[in-house]
Design a protein around this motif. Structure first.
Motif, PDB file in Angstrom:
ATOM      1  N   THR A   1      19.125   5.509  -2.032  1.00 57.07           N
ATOM      2  CA  THR A   1      18.920   3.693  -2.313  1.00 57.07           C
ATOM      3  C   THR A   1      17.834   3.254  -1.579  1.00 57.07           C
ATOM      4  O   THR A   1      17.591   2.355  -1.403  1.00 57.07           O
ATOM      5  CB  THR A   1      20.293   3.501  -2.441  1.00 57.07           C
ATOM      6  OG1 THR A   1      21.318   3.401  -3.301  1.00 57.07           O
ATOM      7  CG2 THR A   1      19.952   1.806  -2.350  1.00 57.07           C
TER       8      THR A   1
ATOM      9  N   GLU B   1      14.572   4.373  -2.740  1.00 52.73           N
ATOM     10  CA  GLU B   1      14.138   3.467  -3.563  1.00 52.73           C
ATOM     11  C   GLU B   1      13.636   1.653  -2.653  1.00 52.73           C
ATOM     12  O   GLU B   1      12.899   1.607  -3.337  1.00 52.73           O
ATOM     13  CB  GLU B   1      15.285   2.891  -4.156  1.00 52.73           C
ATOM     14  CG  GLU B   1      15.331   4.182  -5.252  1.00 52.73           C
ATOM     15  CD  GLU B   1      16.618   4.497  -5.963  1.00 52.73           C
ATOM     16  OE1 GLU B   1      17.861   3.230  -6.094  1.00 52.73           O
ATOM     17  OE2 GLU B   1      17.037   5.459  -6.354  1.00 52.73           O
ATOM     18  N   TRP B   2      14.088   1.700  -2.119  1.00 51.54           N
ATOM     19  CA  TRP B   2      14.248   0.273  -1.072  1.00 51.54           C
ATOM     20  C   TRP B   2      12.616   0.534  -0.559  1.00 51.54           C
ATOM     21  O   TRP B   2      12.042  -0.496  -0.612  1.00 51.54           O
ATOM     22  CB  TRP B   2      14.567   0.022  -0.241  1.00 51.54           C
ATOM     23  CG  TRP B   2      14.792  -1.772   0.366  1.00 51.54           C
ATOM     24  CD1 TRP B   2      15.067  -2.843  -0.648  1.00 51.54           C
ATOM     25  CD2 TRP B   2      14.540  -1.759   1.165  1.00 51.54           C
ATOM     26  NE1 TRP B   2      14.566  -4.385   0.848  1.00 51.54           N
ATOM     27  CE2 TRP B   2      14.043  -2.933   1.479  1.00 51.54           C
ATOM     28  CE3 TRP B   2      13.657  -0.978   2.698  1.00 51.54           C
ATOM     29  CZ2 TRP B   2      13.973  -4.269   3.070  1.00 51.54           C
ATOM     30  CZ3 TRP B   2      14.035  -2.219   3.804  1.00 51.54           C
ATOM     31  CH2 TRP B   2      13.354  -3.150   3.901  1.00 51.54           C
TER      32      TRP B   2
ATOM     33  N   GLU C   1      10.593   1.938  -1.249  1.00 47.53           N
ATOM     34  CA  GLU C   1       9.288   2.293  -2.017  1.00 47.53           C
ATOM     35  C   GLU C   1       8.696   0.709  -2.788  1.00 47.53           C
ATOM     36  O   GLU C   1       7.448   0.790  -2.673  1.00 47.53           O
ATOM     37  CB  GLU C   1       9.515   3.423  -2.906  1.00 47.53           C
ATOM     38  CG  GLU C   1       9.803   4.934  -2.527  1.00 47.53           C
ATOM     39  CD  GLU C   1      10.113   6.258  -3.544  1.00 47.53           C
ATOM     40  OE1 GLU C   1      11.389   5.716  -4.238  1.00 47.53           O
ATOM     41  OE2 GLU C   1      10.316   7.417  -3.452  1.00 47.53           O
ATOM     42  N   ARG C   2      10.333   0.616  -2.926  1.00 53.09           N
ATOM     43  CA  ARG C   2       9.721  -1.015  -3.595  1.00 53.09           C
ATOM     44  C   ARG C   2       8.757  -1.878  -2.600  1.00 53.09           C
ATOM     45  O   ARG C   2       7.788  -1.934  -2.602  1.00 53.09           O
ATOM     46  CB  ARG C   2      10.332  -1.954  -4.341  1.00 53.09           C
ATOM     47  CG  ARG C   2      11.379  -0.985  -5.039  1.00 53.09           C
ATOM     48  CD  ARG C   2      12.735  -2.448  -5.736  1.00 53.09           C
ATOM     49  NE  ARG C   2      13.378  -2.123  -4.936  1.00 53.09           N
ATOM     50  CZ  ARG C   2      14.544  -1.615  -4.937  1.00 53.09           C
ATOM     51  NH1 ARG C   2      15.200   0.016  -5.817  1.00 53.09           N
ATOM     52  NH2 ARG C   2      15.492  -1.441  -3.778  1.00 53.09           N
ATOM     53  N   VAL C   3       9.681  -2.130  -1.267  1.00 55.56           N
ATOM     54  CA  VAL C   3       8.017  -2.289   0.377  1.00 55.56           C
ATOM     55  C   VAL C   3       7.348  -1.940   0.157  1.00 55.56           C
ATOM     56  O   VAL C   3       6.112  -2.590   0.339  1.00 55.56           O
ATOM     57  CB  VAL C   3       9.191  -1.923   1.603  1.00 55.56           C
ATOM     58  CG1 VAL C   3       8.524  -2.643   2.291  1.00 55.56           C
ATOM     59  CG2 VAL C   3      11.151  -2.905   1.375  1.00 55.56           C
TER      60      VAL C   3
ATOM     61  N   GLU D   1       5.150  -0.547  -1.875  1.00 55.03           N
ATOM     62  CA  GLU D   1       4.488  -0.947  -3.524  1.00 55.03           C
ATOM     63  C   GLU D   1       3.976  -2.704  -3.248  1.00 55.03           C
ATOM     64  O   GLU D   1       3.359  -3.416  -3.606  1.00 55.03           O
ATOM     65  CB  GLU D   1       5.581  -0.462  -4.853  1.00 55.03           C
ATOM     66  CG  GLU D   1       4.512  -1.194  -6.169  1.00 55.03           C
ATOM     67  CD  GLU D   1       2.876  -0.188  -6.055  1.00 55.03           C
ATOM     68  OE1 GLU D   1       2.296  -0.982  -6.445  1.00 55.03           O
ATOM     69  OE2 GLU D   1       3.329   0.494  -5.144  1.00 55.03           O
ATOM     70  N   ARG D   2       4.894  -3.625  -3.098  1.00 59.40           N
ATOM     71  CA  ARG D   2       4.529  -5.124  -2.437  1.00 59.40           C
ATOM     72  C   ARG D   2       3.647  -5.106  -1.626  1.00 59.40           C
ATOM     73  O   ARG D   2       2.844  -5.799  -2.011  1.00 59.40           O
ATOM     74  CB  ARG D   2       6.040  -5.955  -2.164  1.00 59.40           C
ATOM     75  CG  ARG D   2       7.061  -6.160  -3.437  1.00 59.40           C
ATOM     76  CD  ARG D   2       8.046  -6.560  -2.818  1.00 59.40           C
ATOM     77  NE  ARG D   2       9.587  -6.579  -3.975  1.00 59.40           N
ATOM     78  CZ  ARG D   2      10.917  -5.913  -4.407  1.00 59.40           C
ATOM     79  NH1 ARG D   2      11.003  -5.796  -2.547  1.00 59.40           N
ATOM     80  NH2 ARG D   2      11.628  -6.151  -5.359  1.00 59.40           N
ATOM     81  N   THR D   3       3.911  -4.518  -0.875  1.00 63.11           N
ATOM     82  CA  THR D   3       3.109  -4.562   0.672  1.00 63.11           C
ATOM     83  C   THR D   3       1.715  -3.942   0.283  1.00 63.11           C
ATOM     84  O   THR D   3       0.756  -4.920   0.425  1.00 63.11           O
ATOM     85  CB  THR D   3       2.953  -3.578   2.271  1.00 63.11           C
ATOM     86  OG1 THR D   3       5.209  -4.136   2.362  1.00 63.11           O
ATOM     87  CG2 THR D   3       2.257  -4.105   3.037  1.00 63.11           C
ATOM     88  N   ARG D   4       1.759  -2.767  -0.385  1.00 68.18           N
ATOM     89  CA  ARG D   4      -0.449  -2.807  -1.081  1.00 68.18           C
ATOM     90  C   ARG D   4       0.047  -3.388  -2.551  1.00 68.18           C
ATOM     91  O   ARG D   4      -1.601  -3.849  -2.411  1.00 68.18           O
ATOM     92  CB  ARG D   4      -0.032  -1.449  -2.113  1.00 68.18           C
ATOM     93  CG  ARG D   4       0.482   0.194  -0.826  1.00 68.18           C
ATOM     94  CD  ARG D   4      -0.194   0.993  -2.368  1.00 68.18           C
ATOM     95  NE  ARG D   4       0.438   2.356  -1.885  1.00 68.18           N
ATOM     96  CZ  ARG D   4       0.821   3.341  -1.726  1.00 68.18           C
ATOM     97  NH1 ARG D   4       1.496   3.312  -2.685  1.00 68.18           N
ATOM     98  NH2 ARG D   4       0.904   4.542  -0.770  1.00 68.18           N
ATOM     99  N   SER D   5       0.023  -4.206  -2.894  1.00 68.82           N
ATOM    100  CA  SER D   5      -0.107  -5.042  -3.938  1.00 68.82           C
ATOM    101  C   SER D   5      -0.652  -6.368  -3.590  1.00 68.82           C
ATOM    102  O   SER D   5      -1.270  -7.223  -3.798  1.00 68.82           O
ATOM    103  CB  SER D   5       1.383  -5.570  -5.276  1.00 68.82           C
ATOM    104  OG  SER D   5       1.865  -5.493  -4.713  1.00 68.82           O
TER     105      SER D   5
END
Length: 179
Positions: free
Chosen positions: A164, A167-168, A170-172, A174-178
């Motif tokens: 978990t 996964e969190w 990885e989401r952070v 992805e959001r930081t990259r975007s």
């Protein structure tokens, strides 16, 4: 959660009274498991003031209330905030240690923090692989032993938590990259 990172991060947004910061910390449920006493809060404000990371702006008194001191962050404090965030990423052990860093991630270099998030993800992947290796080495004939059965329950929880957290992160990332 590093209370000093939280204090400095909030003060980057504007001048505040310590009590206002305590209310924000609790109202926003940023870390409900952490108890902040007035003594702890004022200790950190005093420590930050001594290091010249924050400074007293004004002191006021309303009727029968105690004095209220308004604090602001200094340039040295802004630099310290950035370094504290980077240090938290470098010393990553638990996802919850990164909570204040994620709140104030907009104060640091996006490119640098992306690399640090990737490092944290690798730490989590290694932890998961280590859990898997340990349990793959348990001899099958010991699987019926009560301690082994109970240990498997603990291992399952630890593994699920690690996945978990991964996964969190990885989401952070992805959001930081975007952003």
């Amino acid at each position: 959660m590093s209370l000093q990172i939280f204090i400095l991060g909030i003060l980057c947004e504007g001048h505040r009274h310590p009590y206002d910061i305590k209310k924000m910390f609790k109202q926003e449920s940023l870390a409900p498991e952490i108890r902040i006493t007035d003594g702890t809060l004022y200790y950190h404000f005093e420590a930050l003031t001594k290091r010249k990371f924050v400074e007293k702006m004004t002191t006021s008194r309303e009727e029968n209330r105690p004095e209220r001191t308004l604090y602001g962050i200094t340039e040295l404090g802004r630099e310290a905030l950035v370094e504290m965030i980077y240090k938290s990423f470098r010393n990553f052990k638990e996802v919850s240690d990164l909570y204040p860093c994620i709140l104030f991630i907009h104060h640091v270099s996006r490119e640098r923090v992306i690399g640090m998030l990737e490092d944290c993800i690798e730490v989590m992947n290694k932890k998961i692989r280590r859990y898997e290796k340990i349990w793959n080495e348990v001899p099958p004939e010991s699987n019926d032993h009560p301690i082994v059965l109970n240990a498997k329950n603990l291992q399952e929880h630890a593994m699920n938590r690690a996945k978990t957290d991964l996964e969190w992160l990885e989401r952070v990332l992805e959001r930081t990259r975007s952003n």
